[in-house]
Design a protein around this motif. Structure first.
Motif, PDB file in Angstrom:
ATOM      1  N   ALA A   1      45.270  -7.215  61.685  1.00 43.85           N
ATOM      2  CA  ALA A   1      46.615  -7.237  62.260  1.00 43.85           C
ATOM      3  C   ALA A   1      47.587  -7.577  61.141  1.00 43.85           C
ATOM      4  O   ALA A   1      47.216  -8.171  60.133  1.00 43.85           O
ATOM      5  CB  ALA A   1      46.708  -8.271  63.379  1.00 43.85           C
ATOM      6  N   TRP A   2      48.802  -7.141  61.306  1.00 46.55           N
ATOM      7  CA  TRP A   2      49.805  -7.443  60.292  1.00 46.55           C
ATOM      8  C   TRP A   2      51.077  -7.896  60.992  1.00 46.55           C
ATOM      9  O   TRP A   2      51.223  -7.756  62.211  1.00 46.55           O
ATOM     10  CB  TRP A   2      50.076  -6.212  59.428  1.00 46.55           C
ATOM     11  CG  TRP A   2      50.577  -5.015  60.186  1.00 46.55           C
ATOM     12  CD1 TRP A   2      51.865  -4.708  60.497  1.00 46.55           C
ATOM     13  CD2 TRP A   2      49.764  -3.980  60.757  1.00 46.55           C
ATOM     14  NE1 TRP A   2      51.933  -3.551  61.207  1.00 46.55           N
ATOM     15  CE2 TRP A   2      50.656  -3.062  61.380  1.00 46.55           C
ATOM     16  CE3 TRP A   2      48.388  -3.714  60.802  1.00 46.55           C
ATOM     17  CZ2 TRP A   2      50.212  -1.921  62.043  1.00 46.55           C
ATOM     18  CZ3 TRP A   2      47.953  -2.578  61.453  1.00 46.55           C
ATOM     19  CH2 TRP A   2      48.854  -1.693  62.061  1.00 46.55           C
ATOM     20  N   THR A   3      51.977  -8.489  60.228  1.00 44.13           N
ATOM     21  CA  THR A   3      53.228  -8.977  60.806  1.00 44.13           C
ATOM     22  C   THR A   3      54.382  -8.067  60.422  1.00 44.13           C
ATOM     23  O   THR A   3      54.388  -7.453  59.350  1.00 44.13           O
ATOM     24  CB  THR A   3      53.530 -10.406  60.313  1.00 44.13           C
ATOM     25  OG1 THR A   3      53.577 -10.417  58.886  1.00 44.13           O
ATOM     26  CG2 THR A   3      52.475 -11.375  60.796  1.00 44.13           C
ATOM     27  N   GLU A   4      55.327  -7.982  61.330  1.00 41.85           N
ATOM     28  CA  GLU A   4      56.552  -7.210  61.101  1.00 41.85           C
ATOM     29  C   GLU A   4      57.752  -8.047  61.511  1.00 41.85           C
ATOM     30  O   GLU A   4      57.653  -8.920  62.389  1.00 41.85           O
ATOM     31  CB  GLU A   4      56.540  -5.908  61.908  1.00 41.85           C
ATOM     32  CG  GLU A   4      55.526  -4.889  61.434  1.00 41.85           C
ATOM     33  CD  GLU A   4      55.611  -3.591  62.209  1.00 41.85           C
ATOM     34  OE1 GLU A   4      56.394  -3.534  63.194  1.00 41.85           O
ATOM     35  OE2 GLU A   4      54.903  -2.630  61.849  1.00 41.85           O
ATOM     36  N   LEU A   5      58.870  -7.771  60.874  1.00 38.46           N
ATOM     37  CA  LEU A   5      60.115  -8.445  61.207  1.00 38.46           C
ATOM     38  C   LEU A   5      60.793  -7.721  62.359  1.00 38.46           C
ATOM     39  O   LEU A   5      60.965  -6.498  62.331  1.00 38.46           O
ATOM     40  CB  LEU A   5      61.033  -8.470  59.988  1.00 38.46           C
ATOM     41  CG  LEU A   5      62.408  -9.122  60.194  1.00 38.46           C
ATOM     42  CD1 LEU A   5      62.249 -10.624  60.408  1.00 38.46           C
ATOM     43  CD2 LEU A   5      63.304  -8.840  58.988  1.00 38.46           C
TER      44      LEU A   5
ATOM     45  N   TYR B   1      53.155  -9.705  65.583  1.00 40.85           N
ATOM     46  CA  TYR B   1      51.929  -9.085  65.081  1.00 40.85           C
ATOM     47  C   TYR B   1      51.831  -7.661  65.597  1.00 40.85           C
ATOM     48  O   TYR B   1      52.191  -7.362  66.747  1.00 40.85           O
ATOM     49  CB  TYR B   1      50.709  -9.864  65.557  1.00 40.85           C
ATOM     50  CG  TYR B   1      50.504 -11.177  64.830  1.00 40.85           C
ATOM     51  CD1 TYR B   1      49.732 -11.239  63.675  1.00 40.85           C
ATOM     52  CD2 TYR B   1      51.072 -12.350  65.313  1.00 40.85           C
ATOM     53  CE1 TYR B   1      49.531 -12.441  63.010  1.00 40.85           C
ATOM     54  CE2 TYR B   1      50.872 -13.564  64.661  1.00 40.85           C
ATOM     55  CZ  TYR B   1      50.100 -13.594  63.510  1.00 40.85           C
ATOM     56  OH  TYR B   1      49.910 -14.784  62.856  1.00 40.85           O
ATOM     57  N   ARG B   2      51.349  -6.783  64.739  1.00 44.86           N
ATOM     58  CA  ARG B   2      51.088  -5.393  65.108  1.00 44.86           C
ATOM     59  C   ARG B   2      49.646  -5.053  64.729  1.00 44.86           C
ATOM     60  O   ARG B   2      49.045  -5.674  63.861  1.00 44.86           O
ATOM     61  CB  ARG B   2      52.035  -4.442  64.381  1.00 44.86           C
ATOM     62  CG  ARG B   2      53.510  -4.703  64.611  1.00 44.86           C
ATOM     63  CD  ARG B   2      53.911  -4.497  66.039  1.00 44.86           C
ATOM     64  NE  ARG B   2      55.362  -4.527  66.198  1.00 44.86           N
ATOM     65  CZ  ARG B   2      55.975  -4.752  67.358  1.00 44.86           C
ATOM     66  NH1 ARG B   2      55.257  -4.959  68.458  1.00 44.86           N
ATOM     67  NH2 ARG B   2      57.293  -4.760  67.414  1.00 44.86           N
ATOM     68  N   GLY B   3      49.085  -4.061  65.394  1.00 44.79           N
ATOM     69  CA  GLY B   3      47.734  -3.620  65.085  1.00 44.79           C
ATOM     70  C   GLY B   3      47.449  -2.312  65.785  1.00 44.79           C
ATOM     71  O   GLY B   3      48.162  -1.916  66.706  1.00 44.79           O
ATOM     72  N   SER B   4      46.406  -1.642  65.368  1.00 44.00           N
ATOM     73  CA  SER B   4      46.054  -0.363  65.974  1.00 44.00           C
ATOM     74  C   SER B   4      45.301  -0.576  67.277  1.00 44.00           C
ATOM     75  O   SER B   4      44.774  -1.652  67.537  1.00 44.00           O
ATOM     76  CB  SER B   4      45.187   0.452  65.000  1.00 44.00           C
ATOM     77  OG  SER B   4      44.003  -0.266  64.691  1.00 44.00           O
ATOM     78  N   GLY B   5      45.258   0.469  68.091  1.00 44.41           N
ATOM     79  CA  GLY B   5      44.496   0.414  69.327  1.00 44.41           C
ATOM     80  C   GLY B   5      45.325  -0.010  70.523  1.00 44.41           C
ATOM     81  O   GLY B   5      46.566  -0.047  70.486  1.00 44.41           O
TER      82      GLY B   5
ATOM     83  N   LEU C   1      44.692  -5.281  70.260  1.00 42.34           N
ATOM     84  CA  LEU C   1      45.623  -6.079  69.469  1.00 42.34           C
ATOM     85  C   LEU C   1      45.450  -7.562  69.772  1.00 42.34           C
ATOM     86  O   LEU C   1      45.540  -8.404  68.868  1.00 42.34           O
ATOM     87  CB  LEU C   1      47.064  -5.644  69.742  1.00 42.34           C
ATOM     88  CG  LEU C   1      48.168  -6.449  69.030  1.00 42.34           C
ATOM     89  CD1 LEU C   1      47.940  -6.482  67.526  1.00 42.34           C
ATOM     90  CD2 LEU C   1      49.543  -5.866  69.361  1.00 42.34           C
ATOM     91  N   ALA C   2      45.184  -7.891  71.039  1.00 40.25           N
ATOM     92  CA  ALA C   2      44.969  -9.292  71.405  1.00 40.25           C
ATOM     93  C   ALA C   2      43.788  -9.879  70.636  1.00 40.25           C
ATOM     94  O   ALA C   2      43.861 -10.986  70.099  1.00 40.25           O
ATOM     95  CB  ALA C   2      44.746  -9.418  72.907  1.00 40.25           C
ATOM     96  N   VAL C   3      42.689  -9.131  70.571  1.00 36.53           N
ATOM     97  CA  VAL C   3      41.508  -9.599  69.838  1.00 36.53           C
ATOM     98  C   VAL C   3      41.824  -9.714  68.352  1.00 36.53           C
ATOM     99  O   VAL C   3      41.442 -10.689  67.686  1.00 36.53           O
ATOM    100  CB  VAL C   3      40.319  -8.642  70.077  1.00 36.53           C
ATOM    101  CG1 VAL C   3      39.143  -9.027  69.176  1.00 36.53           C
ATOM    102  CG2 VAL C   3      39.893  -8.668  71.542  1.00 36.53           C
ATOM    103  N   ARG C   4      42.537  -8.733  67.798  1.00 33.69           N
ATOM    104  CA  ARG C   4      42.891  -8.770  66.378  1.00 33.69           C
ATOM    105  C   ARG C   4      43.813  -9.943  66.067  1.00 33.69           C
ATOM    106  O   ARG C   4      43.716 -10.568  65.005  1.00 33.69           O
ATOM    107  CB  ARG C   4      43.548  -7.450  65.976  1.00 33.69           C
ATOM    108  CG  ARG C   4      42.608  -6.247  66.061  1.00 33.69           C
ATOM    109  CD  ARG C   4      43.336  -4.954  65.678  1.00 33.69           C
ATOM    110  NE  ARG C   4      42.529  -3.786  65.960  1.00 33.69           N
ATOM    111  CZ  ARG C   4      41.537  -3.351  65.184  1.00 33.69           C
ATOM    112  NH1 ARG C   4      41.245  -4.016  64.072  1.00 33.69           N
ATOM    113  NH2 ARG C   4      40.852  -2.277  65.505  1.00 33.69           N
TER     114      ARG C   4
END
Length: 240
Positions: free
Chosen positions: A118-122, A134-138, A143-146
């Motif tokens: 997961a990564w963070t975005e502004l 937080y952002r992530g694929s799927g 995303l919750a698990v990530r």
């Protein structure tokens, strides 16, 4: 020690999300309960902490229905078991494993790292202050698990690791982050159980022949649910 395939909701203690996930394994009357032991249980737990997902990743509870969670339920359990393995090593936990899966340390680390994608975005709305999400694929459950895995990396590599502790109360498999100096237990309930156990052992050691002055095991002679005992209290509310 293995779980008995019984699902029971986990108690949420306000701990960081990775610790809350570790604490989905509980014990009562000598039996081990796994709150994630079914797709329904995994769904119920994710929805119970959905307010934190909404704050951290913009995930709404409505996106966490059982059909959506089913594909990631086993992954959530694997992450939980990996985190418990790493927490046990980091805290030198003397308790026996409370989950069926006993990860080797390298496997636990690999499991965590594979999921912490997961990564963070502004985010900066025109009518409000900037924030981090937080952002992530799927899917939303993915995303919750990530998100939990990402926060677990921060936990094990950050200052909270020194404050992570296994609960020392009899028959408690939970972990907690010691957020103030006088905290000794995961919850007041466990603190009361431990005091009751000490009271019980102290008085029975004096009564049983040959045991005077010896320390009894934590669960020796104590009913499975020590919290149901009623010790005699002094004026300060402590067992006498």
């Amino acid at each position: 020690m293995t779980t008995e395939g019984v699902t029971r909701g986990a108690t949420l203690l306000g701990e960081p999300l990775p610790v809350e996930l570790m604490n989905t394994v509980t014990m009562d009357r000598g039996r081990t309960y796994d709150a994630l032991d079914s797709d329904a249980g995994a769904t119920a737990w994710l929805r119970a902490v959905a307010d934190r997902f909404r704050t951290e990743a913009g995930i709404d509870a409505g996106e966490l229905d059982e059909d959506a969670v089913r594909p990631v339920a086993a992954t959530l359990r694997a992450l939980r078991d990996a985190l418990r393995r790493l927490a046990s090593e980091a805290t030198r936990d003397p308790r026996p494993p409370a989950t069926a899966a006993e990860f080797a340390r390298p496997e636990a680390i690999s499991t965590l790292n594979a999921l912490a994608q997961a990564w963070t975005e502004l985010v900066w709305p025109a009518d409000g202050p900037p924030s981090r999400v937080y952002r992530g694929s799927g899917t939303a459950p993915d995303l919750a698990v990530r998100l939990i895995a990402h926060q677990a990396v921060d936990l094990f590599a950050g200052p909270d690791l020194e404050r992570l502790h296994p609960c020392p109360a009899p028959n408690c498999p939970l972990f907690f982050v010691k957020n103030h100096a006088r905290r000794e237990w995961c919850s007041p309930v466990c603190g009361n159980r431990a005091r009751v156990a000490r009271h019980y052992h102290r008085h029975h050691a004096a009564l049983l022949p040959g045991l005077r002055g010896r320390q009894l095991p934590a669960d020796a002679g104590l009913p499975a649910d020590g919290a149901r005992m009623s010790p005699v209290l002094d004026r300060r509310g402590e067992p006498r």
